[in-house]
Design an enzyme around this catalytic site. Structure first.
Site, PDB file in Angstrom:
ATOM      1  N   HIS A 122       0.869  -1.183   0.000  1.00  0.00           N
ATOM      2  CA  HIS A 122       0.000   0.000   0.000  1.00  0.00           C
ATOM      3  C   HIS A 122       0.902   1.229   0.000  1.00  0.00           C
ATOM      4  O   HIS A 122       2.004   1.191   0.541  1.00  0.00           O
ATOM      5  CB  HIS A 122      -0.848  -0.055   1.275  1.00  0.00           C
ATOM      6  CG  HIS A 122      -1.878   1.014   1.399  1.00  0.00           C
ATOM      7  ND1 HIS A 122      -1.569   2.293   1.806  1.00  0.00           N
ATOM      8  CD2 HIS A 122      -3.223   0.994   1.207  1.00  0.00           C
ATOM      9  CE1 HIS A 122      -2.684   3.008   1.855  1.00  0.00           C
ATOM     10  NE2 HIS A 122      -3.703   2.242   1.492  1.00  0.00           N
ATOM     11  N   ASP A 199       3.498  -4.248   7.825  1.00  0.00           N
ATOM     12  CA  ASP A 199       2.267  -3.475   7.698  1.00  0.00           C
ATOM     13  C   ASP A 199       1.113  -4.438   7.974  1.00  0.00           C
ATOM     14  O   ASP A 199       0.750  -5.246   7.120  1.00  0.00           O
ATOM     15  CB  ASP A 199       2.184  -2.879   6.285  1.00  0.00           C
ATOM     16  CG  ASP A 199       0.864  -2.161   6.045  1.00  0.00           C
ATOM     17  OD1 ASP A 199      -0.028  -2.238   6.907  1.00  0.00           O
ATOM     18  OD2 ASP A 199       0.732  -1.535   4.976  1.00  0.00           O
ATOM     19  N   GLN A 202      -4.174  -4.646   7.176  1.00  0.00           N
ATOM     20  CA  GLN A 202      -5.242  -5.563   6.738  1.00  0.00           C
ATOM     21  C   GLN A 202      -5.245  -6.834   7.578  1.00  0.00           C
ATOM     22  O   GLN A 202      -6.300  -7.280   8.019  1.00  0.00           O
ATOM     23  CB  GLN A 202      -5.035  -5.951   5.264  1.00  0.00           C
ATOM     24  CG  GLN A 202      -5.202  -4.815   4.280  1.00  0.00           C
ATOM     25  CD  GLN A 202      -6.643  -4.336   4.154  1.00  0.00           C
ATOM     26  OE1 GLN A 202      -7.593  -5.082   4.409  1.00  0.00           O
ATOM     27  NE2 GLN A 202      -6.809  -3.092   3.762  1.00  0.00           N
ATOM     28  N   LYS A 225     -10.075  -0.152  10.521  1.00  0.00           N
ATOM     29  CA  LYS A 225     -10.284  -1.434   9.826  1.00  0.00           C
ATOM     30  C   LYS A 225     -10.561  -2.551  10.835  1.00  0.00           C
ATOM     31  O   LYS A 225     -10.910  -3.658  10.466  1.00  0.00           O
ATOM     32  CB  LYS A 225      -9.058  -1.795   8.983  1.00  0.00           C
ATOM     33  CG  LYS A 225      -8.808  -0.809   7.848  1.00  0.00           C
ATOM     34  CD  LYS A 225      -7.703  -1.312   6.943  1.00  0.00           C
ATOM     35  CE  LYS A 225      -6.947  -0.190   6.276  1.00  0.00           C
ATOM     36  NZ  LYS A 225      -7.607   0.409   5.136  1.00  0.00           N
ATOM     37  N   CYS A 364      -4.659   2.563  -3.682  1.00  0.00           N
ATOM     38  CA  CYS A 364      -3.387   3.052  -3.099  1.00  0.00           C
ATOM     39  C   CYS A 364      -2.288   2.006  -3.277  1.00  0.00           C
ATOM     40  O   CYS A 364      -1.518   1.740  -2.342  1.00  0.00           O
ATOM     41  CB  CYS A 364      -3.543   3.408  -1.624  1.00  0.00           C
ATOM     42  SG  CYS A 364      -4.677   4.745  -1.346  1.00  0.00           S
TER      43      CYS A 364
END
Ligand code: PLP
Length: 406
Positions: A122, A199, A202, A225, A364
């Site tokens: 991302h 990261d 998600q 999220k 993104c």
């Protein structure tokens, strides 16, 4: 296994109609809906318990501070971090990743040093590293995907060189649903003395995360999220890296003393938390994480695995649907285009008429779009409240799209 019908009752928005159709919310990759407990916590936070944190000596401020600080413990439990002092509370993954770039990497990396990234990152896990490329001549090394959209960790491991100073990798692609075995990468990187940034924006919403088991140096998550408020998030930092962190932003609680010609800094993690934080948002994040812990992330993962299998079966029957990436162990995120149909924006607009919310665009992730040879896709991404019946509705709406455009 979770009882999805019971879960759905916790989310008031799922009762509303969109274009006279029941809302089918399949844009969880962008942001998840909020359960009643989070909405109540926000209302209570502002209507009953609001004051600034860390500063007041009166009841309300102490109460807000206590609630705010307790979120550090909840995040530590959620990520299985050894110590709440290793959790920085922030506004989300974007802030977390930028704080690593400014607070750890910029003071250390020099021209010619390398940062390894996957092609499916991302922008939040790309742009901060571009800053180092632009300012300091750091080289970005990109690792491609396999033909089916899966990620071969060995390719990344083979790319590590004596010049590699950092690996920045997603745990789960926001476009393809591809999972990365970050534990394997961390095991190898540790032997080479290369820190790993994960990261988890998600992944943390879809599966249990254990930062000690992964062995990463940094793990970034975002509250909205995780069924929590926008403007909330957290960054786990290993003890060694935490000691090395330099201040990222100045002001507020990150200082010990400020004089005309001298400044001393607070201890970690406070050194990373400048200014008045998102107090109520963070308290709401704590409530969201407790909600998820009560359901059990294993149960969330099991439910979403079922949905993903079902969606795979149903979507693969549509021979005019081009699904981007279909790695065997993918999470419930499907990116697609329709043969002969116009821009993914048009598909999304037609689906909206049927009450189905999906994302259309580059998500993104422009380097990934270039790698895939597309400018945009439509993306359906599942959350814990989605059902097989909703996937059927998605399929029916896609058939309508195909009839209209193709
Ligand atoms: N990383 C990934 C994989 C994401 O999907 C997102 C959001 O879509 C981000 C980072 C950025 O998160 P935020 O905008 O909440 O900081």
């Amino acid at each position: 296994m979770l009882d999805v019908e019971l879960i759905r009752k916790d989310f008031p928005i799922l009762n509303r109609l969109i274009n006279d159709k029941p809302l089918i919310y399949l844009d969880n990759g962008a942001s998840a809906q909020k359960p009643e407990v989070v909405i109540e916590a926000i209302t209570k936070g502002y209507s009953q318990e609001y004051a600034n944190v860390h500063r007041g000596l009166y009841h309300l401020s102490n109460l807000a501070t206590e609630k705010y600080e307790s979120v550090r413990d909840i995040v530590a439990k959620f990520l299985n971090a050894p110590n709440p002092a290793q959790i920085v509370l922030n506004s989300g993954t974007t802030e977390g990743l930028n704080s690593i770039a400014y607070g750890w990497a910029m003071p250390r990396l020099e021209s010619g040093d390398e940062i390894i990234l996957s092609i499916m990152e991302h922008h939040a896990n790309i742009v901060p590293w571009h800053f180092l490329r632009e300012k300091q001549g750091v080289i970005l090394k990109w690792i491609d995907l396999e033909a089916d959209g899966s990620f071969d960790e060995q390719r990344l491991i083979d790319a590590i060189s004596p010049k590699t100073k950092l690996i920045a990798i997603t745990h789960l692609s926001n476009v393809l649903g591809t999972k990365v075995d970050v534990k394997r990468i961390c095991q190898y990187a540790k032997k080479k003395g290369v820190p790993v940034v994960v990261d988890g924006s998600q992944a943390a919403a879809h599966m249990p995360v254990d930062v000690q088991d992964i062995g990463c140096d940094f793990y970034a998550v975002t509250g909205h999220k995780l069924y929590g408020p926008t403007g909330s998030g957290a960054l786990y930092i290993s003890q060694d890296r935490m000691r090395e962190m330099k201040p990222f932003m100045g002001g507020g609680d990150m200082i010990k003393e400020v004089h005309k010609d001298l400044i001393t800094y607070n201890e970690p993690p406070m050194i990373m938390e400048a200014g008045t934080p998102g107090i109520v948002q963070t308290i709401g994040l704590g409530v969201a994480l407790e909600y998820l812990l009560e359901i059990g992330m294993n149960n969330v993962a099991a439910h979403e695995t079922e949905l993903t299998k079902y969606a795979n079966q149903q979507l693969l029957k549509l021979n005019w649907l081009n699904i981007q990436g279909n790695s065997p162990d993918k999470a419930g995120i499907f990116s697609f285009t329709i043969e002969g149909a116009g821009h993914p924006h048009d598909i999304s607009t037609v689906l909206d008429k049927k009450g189905v919310c999906v994302r259309a665009g580059h998500h993104c992730a422009q380097p990934l779009m270039e790698h895939l040879g597309v400018t945009a896709t439509c993306r359906a991404s599942f959350g814990l409240y989605n059902t097989k019946a909703e996937i059927d509705s998605l399929v029916e709406a896609l058939k309508l799209c195909h009839e209209l455009f193709a």
